[in-house]
Design an enzyme around this catalytic site. Structure first.
Site, PDB file in Angstrom:
ATOM      1  N   LYS A  70       1.101  44.259  48.835  1.00  0.00           N
ATOM      2  CA  LYS A  70       0.580  44.243  47.454  1.00  0.00           C
ATOM      3  C   LYS A  70       0.684  45.638  46.847  1.00  0.00           C
ATOM      4  O   LYS A  70       0.880  46.618  47.561  1.00  0.00           O
ATOM      5  CB  LYS A  70      -0.843  43.705  47.450  1.00  0.00           C
TER       6      LYS A  70
ATOM      7  N   ARG B  81      -3.191  37.169  56.214  1.00  0.00           N
ATOM      8  CA  ARG B  81      -2.026  36.516  55.590  1.00  0.00           C
ATOM      9  C   ARG B  81      -0.971  37.596  55.366  1.00  0.00           C
ATOM     10  O   ARG B  81      -1.189  38.506  54.570  1.00  0.00           O
ATOM     11  CB  ARG B  81      -2.478  35.883  54.271  1.00  0.00           C
TER      12      ARG B  81
HETATM   13  C1  7PJ Z   1      -2.986  35.631  48.315  1.00  0.00           C
HETATM   14  C2  7PJ Z   1      -2.765  34.258  48.362  1.00  0.00           C
HETATM   15  C3  7PJ Z   1      -4.148  36.167  48.956  1.00  0.00           C
HETATM   16  C4  7PJ Z   1      -4.672  33.917  49.615  1.00  0.00           C
HETATM   17  C5  7PJ Z   1      -1.196  35.211  47.238  1.00  0.00           C
HETATM   18  C6  7PJ Z   1       1.081  37.776  47.401  1.00  0.00           C
HETATM   19  C7  7PJ Z   1       0.519  37.128  46.193  1.00  0.00           C
HETATM   20  N1  7PJ Z   1      -3.591  33.403  49.016  1.00  0.00           N
HETATM   21  N2  7PJ Z   1      -1.630  34.000  47.684  1.00  0.00           N
HETATM   22  N3  7PJ Z   1      -4.950  35.262  49.594  1.00  0.00           N
HETATM   23  N4  7PJ Z   1      -1.982  36.211  47.621  1.00  0.00           N
HETATM   24  N5  7PJ Z   1      -5.530  33.105  50.264  1.00  0.00           N
HETATM   25  O1  7PJ Z   1       1.264  37.178  48.445  1.00  0.00           O
HETATM   26  O2  7PJ Z   1       1.408  38.984  47.275  1.00  0.00           O
HETATM   27  O3  7PJ Z   1      -4.447  37.365  48.945  1.00  0.00           O
HETATM   28  S1  7PJ Z   1       0.254  35.376  46.281  1.00  0.00           S
END
Ligand code: 7PJ
Length: 280
Positions: free
Chosen positions: A221, A256
């Protein structure tokens, strides 16, 4: 078949899970459309599993500011073949969506976890998730993706995020979702400045007080770039993995990530440190 609950476990000190990110989208944050094709997405997913991912998060719509919205049919066309094939492989699959129709079809196709950045607040999402009885990640976001980074503002970001997540847990419970199926996520980068993200990571332990397992998504990010003081892909990758390790130290149950191999390496070292320590 392995379940998310047994993979997560309930013992304190249980190893965290690595959630590998697979975007089946032409305009996602970081993959730049490399995995548009379902076959490529599947290849990527299987590679992440071989590197140690415990769960694969499959997404068919980007939440990046300015991303083109995707219709239900198009999202289903992108994600369903990937979900189905991975579930047949015996992989735990999470579906990254806010659309009730996609939640339902993906769970029917074998997904065991719904990852909703809108925390089941879109029309029909709460009732659908309750009827499916799948596990759900409730994520915090201030505003909506097109404008959320314009002027994020909080008095105390940690307390406000915690209070939102607690309220969503109660709303889900009232709608019939089992508390043991709920996970929470502070939503790094979703309506947050660098200072907000740093405060959330620094005081992550206070979010664990929501009583649900914590999911943390920091990988690649923009605030990682700022902390890395670099835009070099390798620096971003290393700082992402380091921050995932810090998040686990502060209580994250699931991280994640895009870079499963390096994250796994760091988490394995943490595991060895604990298991070799005579006082643990
Ligand atoms: C997240 C997400 C996060 C969860 C995205 C990216 C943006 N789902 N989906 N947590 N971020 N649960 O992957 O950079 O931080 S999309």
């Amino acid at each position: 078949m392995a379940s998310l609950a047994s993979a997560l476990g309930s013992k304190p000190g249980k190893d965290p899970l690595i959630m590998g990110i697979v975007n089946v989208t032409p305009d996602s944050f970081s993959d730049g459309g490399r995995y548009v094709d379902v076959v490529d997405a599947l290849t990527q997913a299987r590679k992440l599993v071989s590197q140690g991912a415990n769960v694969i998060d499959v997404g068919g719509e980007s939440t990046r500011p300015g991303a083109v919205p995707v219709g239900v049919e198009q999202e289903l066309d992108r994600v369903l073949p990937v979900v189905e094939a991975l579930a047949t492989d015996g992989v735990l699959v999470s579906i990254d969506t806010s659309k009730p129709e996609v939640m339902r079809e993906a769970v029917y196709a074998g997904a065991c976890l719904i990852n909703d950045v809108f925390a089941l607040q879109q029309p029909g999402a709460l009732a659908t998730a309750a009827s499916l009885q799948a596990s759900v990640i409730l994520m915090h976001m201030q505003g909506t993706p097109p404008t959320m980074q314009d002027e994020p503002s909080y008095k105390d970001v940690v307390m406000e995020v915690r209070s939102f997540l607690s309220r969503r847990i109660e709303a889900c419970h009232a709608a019939g979702l089992d508390r043991s199926n709920l996970l929470v996520d502070p939503g790094f980068g979703f309506g947050k400045t660098r200072e907000h993200n740093c405060a959330l990571l620094d005081r992550l332990g206070q979010l664990a007080e929501c009583g649900a397992p914590l999911v943390v998504g920091i990988s690649r990010k923009s605030f990682v770039r700022a902390l890395a003081r670099s835009c070099e892909p390798n620096d971003i990758k290393e700082v992402s993995a380091l921050l995932a390790l810090l998040a686990v130290e502060r209580g994250a149950a699931i991280v994640r990530v895009h870079d499963v191999e390096l994250t796994k390496k760091f988490l394995d070292i943490r595991h060895d440190l604990q298991s070799f320590s005579p006082i643990h």
